[in-house]
Motif scaffolding. Structure first.
Motif, short mmCIF file in Angstrom:
data_model
loop_
_atom_site.label_atom_id
_atom_site.label_comp_id
_atom_site.label_asym_id
_atom_site.label_seq_id
_atom_site.Cartn_x
_atom_site.Cartn_y
_atom_site.Cartn_z
N LEU A 11 8.10 14.71 -2.84
CA LEU A 11 8.06 13.50 -2.01
C LEU A 11 6.66 13.29 -1.43
CD1 LEU A 11 11.43 13.91 -0.10
CD2 LEU A 11 10.91 12.15 -1.78
N GLU A 12 6.03 14.37 -1.03
CA GLU A 12 4.70 14.26 -0.41
C GLU A 12 3.67 13.73 -1.39
OE1 GLU A 12 5.11 17.82 2.92
OE2 GLU A 12 4.36 18.28 0.91
N ARG A 13 3.93 13.86 -2.69
CA ARG A 13 3.01 13.37 -3.72
C ARG A 13 3.53 12.11 -4.41
NH1 ARG A 13 3.57 18.82 -5.19
NH2 ARG A 13 4.68 18.18 -7.09
N TYR A 14 4.68 11.61 -3.98
CA TYR A 14 5.35 10.52 -4.70
C TYR A 14 4.58 9.22 -4.52
CZ TYR A 14 9.14 7.51 -6.33
OH TYR A 14 9.89 6.60 -7.03
N LEU A 15 4.04 8.72 -5.60
CA LEU A 15 3.22 7.50 -5.56
C LEU A 15 3.64 6.63 -6.74
CD1 LEU A 15 0.87 6.71 -3.58
CD2 LEU A 15 -0.69 7.27 -5.45
N PRO A 16 4.76 5.95 -6.63
CA PRO A 16 5.29 5.21 -7.77
C PRO A 16 4.40 4.05 -8.18
CG PRO A 16 6.47 4.61 -5.78
CD PRO A 16 5.59 5.76 -5.42
N GLU A 17 4.51 3.69 -9.43
CA GLU A 17 3.79 2.52 -9.95
C GLU A 17 4.32 1.27 -9.26
OE1 GLU A 17 2.98 0.31 -14.25
OE2 GLU A 17 3.80 2.36 -14.17
N LEU A 18 3.41 0.36 -8.94
CA LEU A 18 3.77 -0.85 -8.20
C LEU A 18 4.10 -1.99 -9.15
CD1 LEU A 18 0.92 -0.66 -5.54
CD2 LEU A 18 3.31 0.02 -5.25
N ASP A 19 4.95 -2.91 -8.66
CA ASP A 19 5.26 -4.10 -9.46
C ASP A 19 4.95 -5.36 -8.66
OD1 ASP A 19 7.25 -3.87 -7.58
OD2 ASP A 19 8.89 -4.40 -8.92
N GLU A 20 3.79 -5.37 -8.02
CA GLU A 20 3.39 -6.52 -7.21
C GLU A 20 3.22 -7.77 -8.07
OE1 GLU A 20 0.69 -4.29 -3.77
OE2 GLU A 20 -0.14 -5.92 -4.97
N PRO A 21 3.73 -8.91 -7.60
CA PRO A 21 3.46 -10.15 -8.33
C PRO A 21 2.00 -10.57 -8.15
CG PRO A 21 4.67 -10.60 -6.31
CD PRO A 21 4.61 -9.10 -6.43
N ALA A 22 1.47 -11.21 -9.15
CA ALA A 22 0.05 -11.58 -9.12
C ALA A 22 -0.28 -12.53 -7.99
CB ALA A 22 -0.35 -12.19 -10.47
N ASP A 23 0.69 -13.35 -7.58
CA ASP A 23 0.42 -14.35 -6.54
C ASP A 23 0.95 -13.93 -5.17
OD1 ASP A 23 3.09 -14.55 -7.17
OD2 ASP A 23 3.18 -16.73 -6.99
N LEU A 24 1.11 -12.63 -4.94
CA LEU A 24 1.67 -12.15 -3.68
C LEU A 24 0.87 -12.62 -2.48
CD1 LEU A 24 3.75 -10.34 -2.20
CD2 LEU A 24 2.11 -8.46 -2.46
N ASP A 25 -0.44 -12.46 -2.51
CA ASP A 25 -1.27 -12.85 -1.35
C ASP A 25 -1.24 -14.36 -1.14
OD1 ASP A 25 -2.14 -10.22 -0.60
OD2 ASP A 25 -3.47 -10.25 -2.33
N GLU A 26 -1.29 -15.11 -2.21
CA GLU A 26 -1.22 -16.57 -2.09
C GLU A 26 0.13 -17.00 -1.53
OE1 GLU A 26 -1.27 -20.53 -5.00
OE2 GLU A 26 -1.79 -18.55 -5.80
N PHE A 27 1.19 -16.36 -1.98
CA PHE A 27 2.54 -16.68 -1.51
C PHE A 27 2.63 -16.53 0.00
CE2 PHE A 27 6.76 -15.06 -0.32
CZ PHE A 27 7.61 -16.00 -0.88
N TRP A 28 2.14 -15.40 0.52
CA TRP A 28 2.25 -15.17 1.94
C TRP A 28 1.24 -15.97 2.75
CZ3 TRP A 28 6.29 -13.87 4.35
CH2 TRP A 28 7.26 -13.08 3.73
N ALA A 29 0.07 -16.21 2.20
CA ALA A 29 -0.91 -17.04 2.92
C ALA A 29 -0.37 -18.44 3.13
CB ALA A 29 -2.23 -17.07 2.16
N SER A 30 0.25 -19.01 2.10
CA SER A 30 0.78 -20.37 2.24
C SER A 30 2.00 -20.40 3.15
CB SER A 30 1.12 -20.95 0.87
OG SER A 30 2.15 -20.21 0.24
#
Length: 329
Positions: A11-30
């Motif tokens: 658990l201390e080393r658990y760093l799963p691959e991310l599935d962030e959407p490409a427009d995440l920052d734009e989505f939240w900024a708007s």
């Protein structure tokens, strides 16, 4: 509950691959720009709660799309002329703000404390709530996890996480608050919202997520039969073929993704026998926390080996009080 997740060393080393959407920052900024078109403070009324050492305000602020959100604001009595640090706190799943006298620790410790009601929730435990969810959604499983789940713009937690960020704006707008010394905190759902608020707000002094919910959704539904994550499984078992859309929506509100955008020091907690918020989902958030910051801030995690979702409770609050006091001076 026996240990069921990964061993602590993993658990201390658990760093799963991310599935962030490409427009995440734009989505939240708007989303936040739309919310911030509205003045944040709607109504602030001092109330007599019978507490002589605590001043209480019944606050309404403008959350998602300007919709009203209720909160209690408490502070040490007679401190209105002082400029104090503040703690914004978010509530666990389907609880409400209840009575102001139920949440006094932070005000008693010398902070301005804003406790945010969670829209539409507050009828499963506690003493009630006062904030409706004014937006509708399509078909959903019982609970809140699947309301609007197939469209990120209609999803319930888009509204709630916007409210969480606006709660930070609201406390900073109050008189007698040091806007540079605002922390966010919460347990379970509240911990997930604290991580979201940290990623959506600038300049926080600290983040304190306890056994956080709303993290690493795909892992959660695969390793626990516990609710509320099982709401997602129930929905997908009926709406076959929608998994891709559902998990895409969840990627916009995953506190792992939003927490990567934070830059404040953080004190997490995790319980190794927690079958509601599995340890690996918490460590995913912790190990990825502030990953996009120019320099990773101080972070720590308290591990409660023999506890379930109750986590550290009073032990963790004792740790938080001392840790935050050292940060705010």
């Amino acid at each position: 509950m026996a240990l069921f997740d990964l061993p602590l060393t993993e658990l201390e080393r658990y760093l799963p691959e991310l599935d962030e959407p490409a427009d995440l920052d734009e989505f939240w900024a708007s989303t936040l720009a739309q919310a911030r078109r509205h003045d944040v403070l709607v109504d602030a009324r001092p109330v007599d709660t019978g507490l002589r050492l605590i001043d209480t305000t019944d606050l309404t602020f403008a959350g998602f799309d300007g919709q009203p959100v209720r909160a209690w604001v408490t502070r040490p009595a007679g401190s209105s002329g002082d400029v104090l640090p503040a703690v914004v706190e978010y509530i666990g799943y389907n609880g409400g703000r209840g009575f102001a006298h139920e949440h006094l620790a932070w005000a008693a410790a010398g902070y301005v404390h804003l406790l945010m009601d969670t829209r539409g929730q507050g009828s499963l435990w506690g003493t009630g709530a006062h904030t409706p969810d004014e937006a509708g959604s399509g078909p959903a499983a019982p609970g809140f996890m699947t309301r609007g789940i197939e469209d990120p713009r209609r999803y319930y937690y888009r509204r709630v996480m916007t409210d969480a960020a606006r709660a930070v704006d609201a406390v900073r707008a109050l008189p007698g608050v040091d806007a540079a010394r605002v922390a966010v905190a919460g347990t379970s759902q509240g911990g997930g919202l604290a991580l979201a608020a940290a990623g959506l707000s600038d300049g926080l002094v600290a983040v304190m997520p306890d056994v956080p919910f709303l993290c690493h959704f795909r892992r959660a539904v695969d390793v626990t039969d516990g609710f509320p994550y099982q709401e997602l499984v129930q929905y997908l078992s009926v709406h076959r073929g929608t998994a891709e859309r559902v998990f895409r929506t969840l990627s916009y509100v995953d506190a792992v993704h939003l927490g990567r955008r934070a830059d404040a020091p953080a004190l997490f907690s995790v319980a190794l026998r927690d079958d509601i918020c599995p340890p690996s989902t918490v460590f995913a958030a912790y190990n990825h926390y502030a990953g996009l910051a120019p320099q990773r801030p101080e972070t720590a995690i308290e591990v409660y080996e023999f506890n379930r979702h109750e986590g550290g409770q009073g032990y963790q609050l004792d740790r938080q009080l001392r840790w935050l006091a050292a940060l705010v001076g």
